[in-house]
Design a protein around this motif. Structure first.
Motif, PDB file in Angstrom:
ATOM      1  N   PHE A  84       6.297   0.015 -14.670  1.00  0.00           N
ATOM      2  CA  PHE A  84       7.501   0.390 -13.930  1.00  0.00           C
ATOM      3  C   PHE A  84       7.139   1.125 -12.640  1.00  0.00           C
ATOM      4  CE2 PHE A  84      10.833   3.545 -13.040  1.00  0.00           C
ATOM      5  CZ  PHE A  84      11.925   2.709 -12.865  1.00  0.00           C
ATOM      6  N   GLY A  85       6.130   1.990 -12.707  1.00  0.00           N
ATOM      7  CA  GLY A  85       5.722   2.719 -11.512  1.00  0.00           C
ATOM      8  C   GLY A  85       5.180   1.805 -10.431  1.00  0.00           C
ATOM      9  N   VAL A  86       4.358   0.825 -10.820  1.00  0.00           N
ATOM     10  CA  VAL A  86       3.836  -0.137  -9.842  1.00  0.00           C
ATOM     11  C   VAL A  86       4.977  -0.922  -9.207  1.00  0.00           C
ATOM     12  CG1 VAL A  86       2.465  -2.233  -9.596  1.00  0.00           C
ATOM     13  CG2 VAL A  86       1.574  -0.316 -10.917  1.00  0.00           C
ATOM     14  N   ALA A  87       5.914  -1.374 -10.035  1.00  0.00           N
ATOM     15  CA  ALA A  87       7.040  -2.152  -9.512  1.00  0.00           C
ATOM     16  C   ALA A  87       7.911  -1.306  -8.592  1.00  0.00           C
ATOM     17  CB  ALA A  87       7.866  -2.705 -10.674  1.00  0.00           C
ATOM     18  N   LEU A  88       8.123  -0.043  -8.954  1.00  0.00           N
ATOM     19  CA  LEU A  88       8.952   0.826  -8.123  1.00  0.00           C
ATOM     20  C   LEU A  88       8.288   1.113  -6.782  1.00  0.00           C
ATOM     21  CD1 LEU A  88      11.481   2.603  -7.866  1.00  0.00           C
ATOM     22  CD2 LEU A  88      10.194   4.453  -8.950  1.00  0.00           C
ATOM     23  N   SER A  89       6.974   1.280  -6.796  1.00  0.00           N
ATOM     24  CA  SER A  89       6.276   1.564  -5.541  1.00  0.00           C
ATOM     25  C   SER A  89       6.344   0.388  -4.575  1.00  0.00           C
ATOM     26  CB  SER A  89       4.813   1.915  -5.833  1.00  0.00           C
ATOM     27  OG  SER A  89       4.113   0.780  -6.317  1.00  0.00           O
ATOM     28  N   GLN A  90       6.519  -0.823  -5.093  1.00  0.00           N
ATOM     29  CA  GLN A  90       6.568  -2.003  -4.233  1.00  0.00           C
ATOM     30  C   GLN A  90       7.994  -2.385  -3.847  1.00  0.00           C
ATOM     31  OE1 GLN A  90       3.788  -3.518  -3.101  1.00  0.00           O
ATOM     32  NE2 GLN A  90       2.511  -2.034  -4.206  1.00  0.00           N
ATOM     33  N   THR A  91       8.945  -2.239  -4.792  1.00  0.00           N
ATOM     34  CA  THR A  91      10.315  -2.694  -4.526  1.00  0.00           C
ATOM     35  C   THR A  91      11.183  -1.613  -3.907  1.00  0.00           C
ATOM     36  OG1 THR A  91      11.057  -2.066  -6.755  1.00  0.00           O
ATOM     37  CG2 THR A  91      10.182  -4.299  -6.466  1.00  0.00           C
ATOM     38  N   GLY A  92      10.918  -0.343  -4.234  1.00  0.00           N
ATOM     39  CA  GLY A  92      11.757   0.730  -3.730  1.00  0.00           C
ATOM     40  C   GLY A  92      13.134   0.753  -4.347  1.00  0.00           C
ATOM     41  N   SER A  93      13.321   0.058  -5.464  1.00  0.00           N
ATOM     42  CA  SER A  93      14.627  -0.014  -6.126  1.00  0.00           C
ATOM     43  C   SER A  93      14.418   0.169  -7.616  1.00  0.00           C
ATOM     44  CB  SER A  93      15.304  -1.360  -5.846  1.00  0.00           C
ATOM     45  OG  SER A  93      16.412  -1.552  -6.702  1.00  0.00           O
ATOM     46  N   PHE A  94      15.147   1.091  -8.221  1.00  0.00           N
ATOM     47  CA  PHE A  94      14.987   1.350  -9.645  1.00  0.00           C
ATOM     48  C   PHE A  94      15.412   0.160 -10.503  1.00  0.00           C
ATOM     49  CE2 PHE A  94      14.864   5.507  -7.762  1.00  0.00           C
ATOM     50  CZ  PHE A  94      13.988   6.227  -8.553  1.00  0.00           C
ATOM     51  N   PRO A  95      16.591  -0.464 -10.261  1.00  0.00           N
ATOM     52  CA  PRO A  95      16.954  -1.633 -11.081  1.00  0.00           C
ATOM     53  C   PRO A  95      15.991  -2.800 -10.908  1.00  0.00           C
ATOM     54  CG  PRO A  95      18.888  -0.749  -9.958  1.00  0.00           C
ATOM     55  CD  PRO A  95      17.704  -0.081  -9.357  1.00  0.00           C
ATOM     56  N   ASP A  96      15.567  -3.059  -9.654  1.00  0.00           N
ATOM     57  CA  ASP A  96      14.620  -4.156  -9.432  1.00  0.00           C
ATOM     58  C   ASP A  96      13.286  -3.872 -10.103  1.00  0.00           C
ATOM     59  OD1 ASP A  96      16.509  -5.485  -8.013  1.00  0.00           O
ATOM     60  OD2 ASP A  96      15.724  -4.975  -6.027  1.00  0.00           O
ATOM     61  N   ALA A  97      12.873  -2.614 -10.094  1.00  0.00           N
ATOM     62  CA  ALA A  97      11.609  -2.258 -10.742  1.00  0.00           C
ATOM     63  C   ALA A  97      11.683  -2.488 -12.243  1.00  0.00           C
ATOM     64  CB  ALA A  97      11.268  -0.797 -10.441  1.00  0.00           C
TER      65      ALA A  97
END
Length: 714
Positions: free
Chosen positions: A37-50
């Motif tokens: 989740f942290g990797v996805a959040l760092s790239q997308t900048g969106s909590f739902p997308d992460a």
């Protein structure tokens, strides 16, 4: 990802998952969900997308786990999958407009000021992180989201520890001091919780449905690991499901399942998912989730109805782990059968032949009980080999006893041989339970044997439960209450064994308030079986209504103004109200007598399958049958059935329409007449018939006059 806190390494867990223990994948998800989740959040900048990208990462990892060459490097392999999923997610996001609330999932009923404050905090957080480079942003997110050490981050990202340390130092320096505490607090609050793990694992359990097409009507459910599970359904449900599995189902079909899907769609509702989640007394239970403008609601139903609805609505089907373990199809070596092998075994009738562990005859069952009196399978085999009276007979597939019969005689011989030995108590108890199971109307035959077994084994709760049941059925309330007070049986209020004691205040004080929905559930503790009792169909519906003095089922009436409104909505000509309905559902000729105002009778012929649908609306069952499931789904979606109208005779029988409304939205759903009448009986709504159709269905007496419902000759 904190390996010090767990005893099993990634390599051990991966190998167990590959060996078939999917529960170990839960531990891997819980271990790495924050990191992914942290990797996805760092790239997308969106909590739902992460969160979406993280879920897709774990699903892809589970499906391709067999291609992992080095299980010890699971973390870095998962990191690569996460990066690919994030890139795919970003490409899809560029093609769609940003959704409202993209900064995170909404809380439950938050206040407006809380929403604004959370939005401002997350905007400031993402703005601060966005000023960092991708590598620095990734390191900072992983460090603060769950307090991962530099070594953990290095292992997960496959990056040297020194590089991770440098990136963290630079990220802290570039972030403003006042933002550091906010970053840590907000990331920890947004990290995925237990519900995320459950969603991932439920996705893993998604199944595909196959139908045997034989007389046994076996459904094969195949999961993502190509393992097959078996469920047996009735002939009518199998025939209804067959076209949809073959790809020839018609969305406009008038059957009751398709009509429910169309009714929900007319009011912007849908069937979201189906879960086969419970196995009680060799009977499966399912949960149906309906999504509407009011949110999602879960309702209980039969698996055959749930799978039929899922096939029509395109909804996913899930299987509970306990059910999957109980129904997993295995080969001779105990290994799960492949999809092809399981399908071939059903097609060629292998399931109809005894397998290992199934008994040749009753004598083989007695021999197994002599070796182990607590053998649960042998006790159930005794129950299956006993002639049942007054119960609905549900056979196992395959049967436990190849040549059943003579169970009572075999138990009597065993009791004589075991006199004075340790086997006397179980032999006497099982003989008494068999007498009780054979006929609950004559408990006197069971009492001597159960009392004998209870004297020999006073602490055996199974024998005591059956003895208390026999006392209650024999009218010996004081003795039954004494046993209930002594043993405090957990199931006393959840079955119909003690129906005669339900009004006794002593029973309520001991067992509590009984559950009315389980009043017809008979439990045999020693035989390990439960069965739903119900009156025979002939006693519920008179075979010759007039001669037997049968009464019609009354239906709600409508006024002239309401009739006029329905006539204008349907544009079908004049409508007449149906005052009552008298079913004749026995034998080869099944029909329904409709009492049409004023004092006229119309006869509606139905097939055997349609007669079963009508009958399902008339009987009481602990599990909702098809018509009741139809009404429950509409109620959960906020849809109210108004009336059922029989319109005209078509090529495939009498055409009907279900009139329903939800708020200001109204709809008329086409259905087959028997299915529509079953829904009307279950929903207790009015039934209408066009004057033109009634004229064709009127029944005339010997003099040629039209007869009323009370003059029905049967």
């Amino acid at each position: 990802m904190n390996h010090a806190a767990v005893s099993d390494s990634d390599e051990q867990l991966v190998r167990r998952v590959l060996a078939g223990n999917t529960e170990c994948f839960r531990m891997l998800v819980e271990r790495y969900q924050d990191a992914v989740f942290g990797v996805a959040l760092s790239q997308t900048g969106s909590f739902p997308d992460a969160e979406d990208a993280a879920q897709e990462t774990f699903l892809a990892a589970f499906e391709s786990l067999g291609r992992l060459k080095d299980p010890a490097r699971f973390g870095s392999w998962l990191y690569g999958i996460a990066l690919n999923k994030v890139k795919m997610h970003l490409r899809r996001r560029r093609d769609r407009p940003p959704a409202e609330g993209a900064l995170g999932p909404a809380a439950q009923a938050p206040r407006p000021d809380e929403v604004a404050a959370q939005r401002e905090t997350r905007e400031a957080l993402m703005a601060a992180l966005a000023r960092l480079s991708a590598a620095h942003r990734e390191a900072a997110t992983l460090y603060y989201i769950n307090g991962y050490s530099q070594k953990d981050i290095s292992r997960f990202t496959d990056c040297p520890v020194g590089t991770v340390k440098t990136r963290l130092h630079d990220a802290r320096r570039r972030l403003r001091k006042e933002l550091v505490a906010m970053v840590e607090q907000e990331l920890k609050r947004a990290r995925p919780g237990r519900k995320f793990t459950e969603r991932v694992l439920r996705k893993v359990s998604q199944v595909r449905v196959w139908l045997s097409g034989g007389e046994q009507n076996v459904l094969l459910l195949t999961d993502a690991r190509k393992r097959s599970f078996m469920i047996v359904i009735g002939k009518a449900e199998a025939e209804a499901l067959q076209p949809w599995l073959a790809g020839t189902g018609r969305p406009e079909a008038p059957d009751i399942h398709t009509a429910l899907v169309r009714t929900l769609a007319a009011f912007a509702a849908r069937i979201e998912e189906v879960v086969v989640g419970e196995l009680k007394a060799h009977t499966f239970h399912a949960t149906l989730t309906v999504r509407s403008g009011r949110g999602s609601a879960e309702l209980d139903c039969r698996p055959s109805d749930a799978i039929n609805l899922a096939a029509r609505a395109g909804a996913p089907i899930y299987v509970n782990k306990e059910v999957a373990d109980a129904c997993l199809m295995k080969g001779p070596g105990g290994k799960p059968l492949s999809t092809r092998a399981a399908w071939d075994s059903v097609r060629h009738g292998v399931l109809g032949r005894p397998r290992k562990g199934v008994f040749r005859d009753v004598l083989a069952v007695i021999q197994a009980l002599e070796k182990d009196p607590d053998n649960a399978l042998a006790r159930q085999a005794i129950c299956e080999a006993t002639p049942w009276q007054g119960f609905v007979h549900i056979r196992r597939v395959p049967p436990l006893v190849k040549n059943p019969g003579g169970a009572v005689e075999a138990l009597q011989d065993w009791l004589q041989r075991s006199h004075g030995t340790r086997l006397e108590a179980p032999a006497a108890g099982l003989l008494g339970a068999t007498y009780l199971w054979t006929s609950t109307r004559e408990p006197e035959n069971a009492l001597p044997h159960l009392e004998r077994a209870c004297r020999l084994r006073p602490g055996d709760e199974r024998i005591a439960f059956d003895l208390a049941t026999a006392y209650a059925l024999a009218g010996k309330a004081d003795r039954a209450i004494a046993l209930l007070r002594k043993h405090r049986f957990e199931k006393a209020d959840k079955c119909g064994n003690f129906a005669a004691l339900r009004r006794d205040p002593r029973f309520r004080k001991i067992a509590g308030r009984p559950e009315p929905s389980r009043a017809d559930l008979f439990v045999s503790a020693q035989l390990g079986r439960e069965i739903h009792t119900r009156p025979p169909l002939g006693k519920m519906i008179p075979k010759r209504p007039a001669a037997a003095g049968g009464k019609a089922i009354p239906l709600p009436k409508l006024g002239r103004q309401r009739l006029g409104q329905f006539q204008r909505r349907l544009d079908c000509g004049r409508l007449l109200g149906v005052e009552g309905l008298l079913p004749h559902l026995q034998g080869k000729r099944n029909w329904l007598a409709l009492g049409v105002r004023p004092n006229r009778r119309a006869a509606l012929p139905v097939t055997a399958a349609q007669a079963r649908t009508i009958h399902a609306a008339l009987v009481q069952s602990p599990r909702p049958l098809t018509p009741k499931t139809f009404c429950n789904a509409l109620a959960d979606a906020g849809i109210k059935p108004e009336a059922v109208a029989l319109l005209k005779r078509g090529r495939r029988g009498i055409e009907a329409a279900l009139l329903a409304h939800a708020g200001r939205t109204q709809a008329a759903i086409s259905m087959a007449a028997p299915a529509a009448l079953a829904v009307a009986l279950a929903a207790k709504c009015p039934v209408l018939i066009t004057q033109a159709l009634a004229g064709k269905l009127y029944v005339r007496g010997k003099s040629g006059r039209r007869t009323g419902l009370s003059a029905c000759p049967g």
